[in-house]
Structures are given as structure tokens and as C-alpha cells.
Design a protein around this motif. Structure first.
Motif, short mmCIF file in Angstrom:
data_model
loop_
_atom_site.label_atom_id
_atom_site.label_comp_id
_atom_site.label_asym_id
_atom_site.label_seq_id
_atom_site.Cartn_x
_atom_site.Cartn_y
_atom_site.Cartn_z
N ASN A 22 0.82 -1.22 0.00
CA ASN A 22 0.00 0.00 0.00
C ASN A 22 0.85 1.26 0.00
N THR A 23 1.93 1.28 0.78
CA THR A 23 2.77 2.49 0.79
C THR A 23 3.56 2.59 -0.51
N THR A 24 3.88 1.47 -1.12
CA THR A 24 4.51 1.50 -2.44
C THR A 24 3.55 2.09 -3.46
N ALA A 25 2.27 1.72 -3.37
CA ALA A 25 1.25 2.28 -4.27
C ALA A 25 1.12 3.79 -4.09
N LEU A 26 1.25 4.26 -2.85
CA LEU A 26 1.19 5.71 -2.60
C LEU A 26 2.38 6.42 -3.24
N ARG A 27 3.57 5.87 -3.05
CA ARG A 27 4.77 6.46 -3.67
C ARG A 27 4.64 6.47 -5.19
N ASP A 28 4.18 5.36 -5.74
CA ASP A 28 4.01 5.28 -7.20
C ASP A 28 3.00 6.30 -7.69
N ALA A 29 1.96 6.55 -6.89
CA ALA A 29 0.95 7.55 -7.26
C ALA A 29 1.56 8.95 -7.26
N PHE B 62 -6.99 6.77 -1.63
CA PHE B 62 -5.75 7.32 -1.10
C PHE B 62 -4.75 7.56 -2.23
N THR B 63 -4.65 6.61 -3.16
CA THR B 63 -3.68 6.77 -4.24
C THR B 63 -4.04 7.96 -5.12
N GLN B 64 -5.31 8.19 -5.36
CA GLN B 64 -5.74 9.34 -6.17
C GLN B 64 -5.36 10.65 -5.48
N GLN B 65 -5.55 10.71 -4.17
CA GLN B 65 -5.20 11.92 -3.42
C GLN B 65 -3.70 12.21 -3.51
N VAL B 66 -2.88 11.17 -3.38
CA VAL B 66 -1.43 11.36 -3.44
C VAL B 66 -0.99 11.69 -4.87
N GLU B 67 -1.64 11.10 -5.86
CA GLU B 67 -1.34 11.44 -7.24
C GLU B 67 -1.62 12.92 -7.50
N GLU B 68 -2.71 13.42 -6.96
CA GLU B 68 -3.04 14.85 -7.11
C GLU B 68 -2.00 15.73 -6.42
N LEU B 69 -1.47 15.28 -5.29
CA LEU B 69 -0.40 16.03 -4.62
C LEU B 69 0.82 16.10 -5.52
N GLY B 70 1.21 14.97 -6.12
CA GLY B 70 2.35 14.95 -7.03
C GLY B 70 2.17 15.89 -8.21
N LEU B 71 0.97 15.85 -8.78
CA LEU B 71 0.66 16.74 -9.91
C LEU B 71 0.70 18.20 -9.48
#
Length: 154
Positions: A15-22, A134-143
Motif C-alpha cells: 500500500n505504501t509502495t502504491a502511494l509512492r508510485d501515485a 488514497f492513491t488518487q489523493q497522493v497522485e493529485e499532490l504529485g501533480l
């Protein structure tokens, strides 16, 4: 001129790997240009990585009401090597918290406040049971971080 976004994320689980990838996926969006994304674990990243970046995203788990030992180790090894040169560094934070994440947030804000890094938004606390968004939220942070660096907003 290409700007560098450094993502330092503790990834002890799928799960934390998925967050980093996002975060990487968002920062590498085709909607943003001129941004080089570098992703490292806290154990791999050092002061030279921080000195070479124009913005940073920190990702950590909440461990016993505190940031991961890995992220604390990163701060222990880099703090004094970057304190003078990287004041004002744009910062994004996400915390994967089983509890409420407040102790982790407070600790990160205390250290990054001492470094005079500037949060670009409130730290993102992903708490409770795992949720797929959660992954969508972190992806939006990266963007958002990449787009802000591209636009010169921070």
C-alpha cells in the motif's frame, strides 16, 4: 530550465509502495513539462539529493504516533547539510496513518519548520483503514507540486 522534484517515501508495504508510485505518476503527468522527478527511499536519499532539488514530497507511515524511523534517519543525516542552502524549499507531505496522524504531522512540521521549508498545502493524512482513493489523493499532490514548480508558483 528543468526543475527537479524529489520524492522521499518510506515504502514498507504494497500500500505504501502504491502511494509512492501515485506521487511519481502525478509528478510525471504529461500535463506538466520541465520537471524531472526523482524518487528515493529515506535510506537512499541524502543531503546531495535535497541540495539538487527544487521541491520535495515526503511520504511516511505513522509508527507509534511518530514518523517512520526511516524518515527520521533521513532528517538526521541531511538536516545540517542543507539548512542554509535550502530555506524556502517547497514541501508536500503525505502520511499513511493507522491512527490520526497528528503526532507524525507535528514532528515533520517541527523539523521542516527548523529547516524553513514551506508547505505548499496542509499535510495529507490518510488515516484509518486503507481506501482506494488514497492513491488518487497522493497522485493529485504529485501533480500539484510539479505544476506549481513548472509555473514558478513556488
Amino acid at each position: 530550465m528543468t526543475k527537479r522534484l524529489l520524492i522521499v517515501a518510506h515504502v514498507p508495504s504494497p500500500n505504501t509502495t502504491a502511494l509512492r508510485d501515485a506521487a511519481v505518476r502525478g509528478a510525471s503527468s504529461p500535463d506538466v513539462s520541465g520537471i524531472e522527478t526523482v524518487s528515493k527511499t529515506p535510506f537512499e536519499a541524502g543531503p546531495e539529493d535535497v541540495l539538487a532539488c527544487d521541491g520535495i514530497i515526503l511520504g511516511t507511515t505513522e509508527n507509534l504516533g511518530y514518523m517512520s524511523g526511516a524518515l527520521k534517519d533521513f532528517f538526521d543525516r541531511t538536516y545540517y547539510g542543507v539548512i542554509e542552502e535550502k530555506q524556502g524549499l517547497p514541501l508536500g507531505v503525505y502520511i499513511r496513518a493507522g491512527l490520526d496522524g497528528t503526532g507524525t504531522r507535528r514532528a515533520i512540521e517541527s523539523i521542516t519548520g527548523g529547516l524553513r521549508w514551506k508547505l505548499v498545502q496542509e499535510p495529507m493524512i490518510l488515516h484509518g483503514e486503507w481506501q482506494d482513493d488514497f492513491t488518487q489523493q497522493v497522485e493529485e499532490l504529485g501533480l500539484a507540486m510539479a505544476a506549481g514548480l513548472e509555473a514558478g508558483v513556488f
